[in-house]
Write a protein that holds these residues in place. Structure first.
Motif, PDB file in Angstrom:
ATOM      1  N   TYR A 113      -5.127   3.255  -1.418  1.00 11.76           N
ATOM      2  CA  TYR A 113      -6.431   3.827  -1.064  1.00 11.76           C
ATOM      3  C   TYR A 113      -6.209   5.152  -0.335  1.00 11.76           C
ATOM      4  O   TYR A 113      -5.119   5.397   0.199  1.00 11.76           O
ATOM      5  N   ASN A 140      -6.897   6.138   2.472  1.00 14.84           N
ATOM      6  CA  ASN A 140      -6.448   6.001   3.867  1.00 14.84           C
ATOM      7  C   ASN A 140      -4.966   5.629   3.972  1.00 14.84           C
ATOM      8  O   ASN A 140      -4.463   5.389   5.061  1.00 14.84           O
ATOM      9  N   VAL A 185      -3.450   2.918   2.645  1.00 13.76           N
ATOM     10  CA  VAL A 185      -3.123   1.492   2.462  1.00 13.76           C
ATOM     11  C   VAL A 185      -2.603   1.261   1.043  1.00 13.76           C
ATOM     12  O   VAL A 185      -3.253   1.633   0.073  1.00 13.76           O
ATOM     13  N   ALA A 199      -2.469  -1.118  -1.424  1.00 16.64           N
ATOM     14  CA  ALA A 199      -3.108  -2.415  -1.700  1.00 16.64           C
ATOM     15  C   ALA A 199      -2.352  -3.196  -2.766  1.00 16.64           C
ATOM     16  O   ALA A 199      -2.293  -4.422  -2.697  1.00 16.64           O
ATOM     17  N   ASN A 213      -6.303 -13.041   3.443  1.00 17.74           N
ATOM     18  CA  ASN A 213      -7.218 -11.898   3.455  1.00 17.74           C
ATOM     19  C   ASN A 213      -6.429 -10.611   3.584  1.00 17.74           C
ATOM     20  O   ASN A 213      -5.458 -10.541   4.337  1.00 17.74           O
ATOM     21  N   GLY A 214      -6.827  -9.616   2.821  1.00 14.70           N
ATOM     22  CA  GLY A 214      -6.156  -8.322   2.871  1.00 14.70           C
ATOM     23  C   GLY A 214      -4.926  -8.222   1.992  1.00 14.70           C
ATOM     24  O   GLY A 214      -4.252  -7.191   1.973  1.00 14.70           O
ATOM     25  N   ALA A 215      -4.628  -9.281   1.205  1.00 12.45           N
ATOM     26  CA  ALA A 215      -3.413  -9.302   0.380  1.00 12.45           C
ATOM     27  C   ALA A 215      -3.489  -8.340  -0.805  1.00 12.45           C
ATOM     28  O   ALA A 215      -2.458  -7.933  -1.343  1.00 12.45           O
ATOM     29  N   GLY A 216      -4.718  -8.025  -1.233  1.00 13.16           N
ATOM     30  CA  GLY A 216      -4.880  -7.140  -2.394  1.00 13.16           C
ATOM     31  C   GLY A 216      -5.564  -7.821  -3.567  1.00 13.16           C
ATOM     32  O   GLY A 216      -5.670  -7.246  -4.655  1.00 13.16           O
ATOM     33  N   LYS A 217      -6.069  -9.032  -3.362  1.00 19.11           N
ATOM     34  CA  LYS A 217      -6.665  -9.796  -4.465  1.00 19.11           C
ATOM     35  C   LYS A 217      -7.886  -9.092  -5.062  1.00 19.11           C
ATOM     36  O   LYS A 217      -7.967  -8.916  -6.275  1.00 19.11           O
TER      37      LYS A 217
HETATM   38  P1  ADP Z   1      -8.129  -9.294  -0.422  1.00 21.02           P
HETATM   39  O1  ADP Z   1      -9.141  -9.339  -1.521  1.00 21.02           O
HETATM   40  O2  ADP Z   1      -6.879 -10.056  -0.745  1.00 21.02           O
HETATM   41  O3  ADP Z   1      -8.691  -9.696   0.909  1.00 21.02           O
HETATM   42  P2  ADP Z   1      -8.331  -6.395  -0.681  1.00 21.02           P
HETATM   43  O4  ADP Z   1      -7.943  -6.022  -2.063  1.00 21.02           O
HETATM   44  O5  ADP Z   1      -9.801  -6.437  -0.352  1.00 21.02           O
HETATM   45  O6  ADP Z   1      -7.629  -7.773  -0.268  1.00 21.02           O
HETATM   46  O7  ADP Z   1      -7.640  -5.373   0.337  1.00 21.02           O
HETATM   47  C1  ADP Z   1      -6.257  -5.036   0.276  1.00 21.02           C
HETATM   48  C2  ADP Z   1      -5.973  -3.988   1.333  1.00 21.02           C
HETATM   49  O8  ADP Z   1      -6.630  -2.778   0.976  1.00 21.02           O
HETATM   50  C3  ADP Z   1      -6.462  -4.359   2.717  1.00 21.02           C
HETATM   51  O9  ADP Z   1      -5.545  -3.839   3.650  1.00 21.02           O
HETATM   52  C4  ADP Z   1      -7.803  -3.642   2.827  1.00 21.02           C
HETATM   53  O10 ADP Z   1      -8.095  -3.319   4.168  1.00 21.02           O
HETATM   54  C5  ADP Z   1      -7.544  -2.383   2.007  1.00 21.02           C
HETATM   55  N1  ADP Z   1      -8.769  -1.881   1.344  1.00 21.02           N
HETATM   56  C6  ADP Z   1      -9.568  -2.557   0.491  1.00 21.02           C
HETATM   57  N2  ADP Z   1     -10.563  -1.770   0.027  1.00 21.02           N
HETATM   58  C7  ADP Z   1     -10.381  -0.559   0.602  1.00 21.02           C
HETATM   59  C8  ADP Z   1     -11.077   0.695   0.531  1.00 21.02           C
HETATM   60  N3  ADP Z   1     -12.161   0.847  -0.229  1.00 21.02           N
HETATM   61  N4  ADP Z   1     -10.594   1.719   1.261  1.00 21.02           N
HETATM   62  C9  ADP Z   1      -9.491   1.580   2.035  1.00 21.02           C
HETATM   63  N5  ADP Z   1      -8.791   0.443   2.152  1.00 21.02           N
HETATM   64  C10 ADP Z   1      -9.226  -0.632   1.448  1.00 21.02           C
END
Ligand code: ADP
Length: 289
Positions: A11, A13, A15, A17, A36-40
């Protein structure tokens, strides 16, 4: 078959993912399990063509899903985490409207598809009611009905059971397992129980990396004979938490029960059958197994 190769996504920022996802997914129900936060969700959105990957490929029976988006959309159905619905529109009309968006334009064909899906998801009697008035379980079943429009070959379901009561969850499980006899279903979840009950294949994901892929049974058999359990007093918990063998603790009837992983017996502990949850916690906590 769905082949995923070197899939990565960062992303803006910074991260990371997804970091080089490599998976083969066959017909049946595939569970993607991770905290949570794994990238699913990121992964599910990319598969659903709603988000661009930075690099990598996804092929469904040879079709390049990331580059041929229009064709990809025709062969997939997606049930997102948050399924927004319009107020005051009946389930039947909403489904019919989504069918038009999916390109099912002949009126007769559309009516037939909508009716058969309402029957299949056990919503036919409620077809005149607004989806916004549905219970959580009914909404999820409606979500499956819309995902199944157009006979997709791949169904992507993101965190479907949170918020469902046990009876609703069982009904939803039944529906998913019935569907998975015909198509590939990918179920993303942080609930080990969902995968244990439904999936013949699974992957564990953490910080955008796959830590395990295979059958849940194979995962369990890797740790069979190495799991130990003990009922302990609450005051003992702190000292056990420091142990490198500790997997988890749960409360059972208000008493803490601690589970450990060790090749040799641990004094005071009894051996217990391994569970998928043990394997999951061990993997997530960095055990190489
Ligand atoms: P999960 O579904 O397993 O909870 P996510 O795919 O939602 O995981 O998120 C994976 C990582 O990417 C996390 O660290 C989350 O904070 C980050 N993230 C998700 N969406 C965004 C976004 N739109 N912008 C920045 N970071 C994001």
């Amino acid at each position: 078959m769905l082949e995923i190769r070197d899939l990565s996504k960062s992303y803006p920022n910074g991260v990371k993912a997804l970091q080089g996802i490599h998976l083969d997914i066959h017909q049946g129900m595939f569970g993607l399990l991770g905290p949570n936060g794994a990238g699913k969700s990121t992964f599910m959105k990319i598969l659903a063509t709603l988000l661009e990957a930075d690099s990598g490929t996804v092929r469904l029976n040879g079709l390049d899903m990331l580059r041929e988006k229009q064709k990809a959309k025709r062969v997939l159905g997606y049930l997102p985490q948050e399924f927004g619905v319009y107020k005051n529109i009946s389930a039947e009309n909403l489904l019919s409207h989504i069918a038009i968006l999916k390109g099912i334009t002949p009126r007769g064909e559309r009516k037939e598809a909508v009716e058969s899906l309402l029957v299949q998801t056990n919503l036919f009697e409620k077809k005149g009611k607004a989806v916004s008035t549905f219970s959580g379980g009914m909404r999820q079943r409606f979500g499956i009905a819309q995902a199944l429009l157009g006979n997709p070959k791949l169904i992507i379901v993101d965190e479907p059971t949170s918020g469902l009561d046990p009876a609703e969850r069982n009904r939803f499980y039944d529906l998913l397992s019935e569907i998975s006899e015909r198509v590939i279903v990918i179920l993303s979840t942080h609930i080990v129980e969902d995968v244990k009950e439904l999936c013949n294949r699974m992957a564990i994901i953490k910080q955008g990396k796959i830590l395990y892929q295979g059958a849940p049974k194979a995962a369990i058999s890797r740790i069979e004979g190495t799991i130990w359990k003990k009922n302990i007093g609450k005051e003992e918990l702190i000292s056990y938490k420091k142990s490198p063998h500790m997997i988890s603790f749960r409360y059972l009837g208000g008493e803490p029960v601690i589970r450990m992983h060790a090749r040799e017996s641990i004094s005071g502990f009894e051996p217990v059958p391994a569970e998928l949850e043990d394997f999951y916690f061990l993997k997530i906590n960095g055990n190489s197994l």
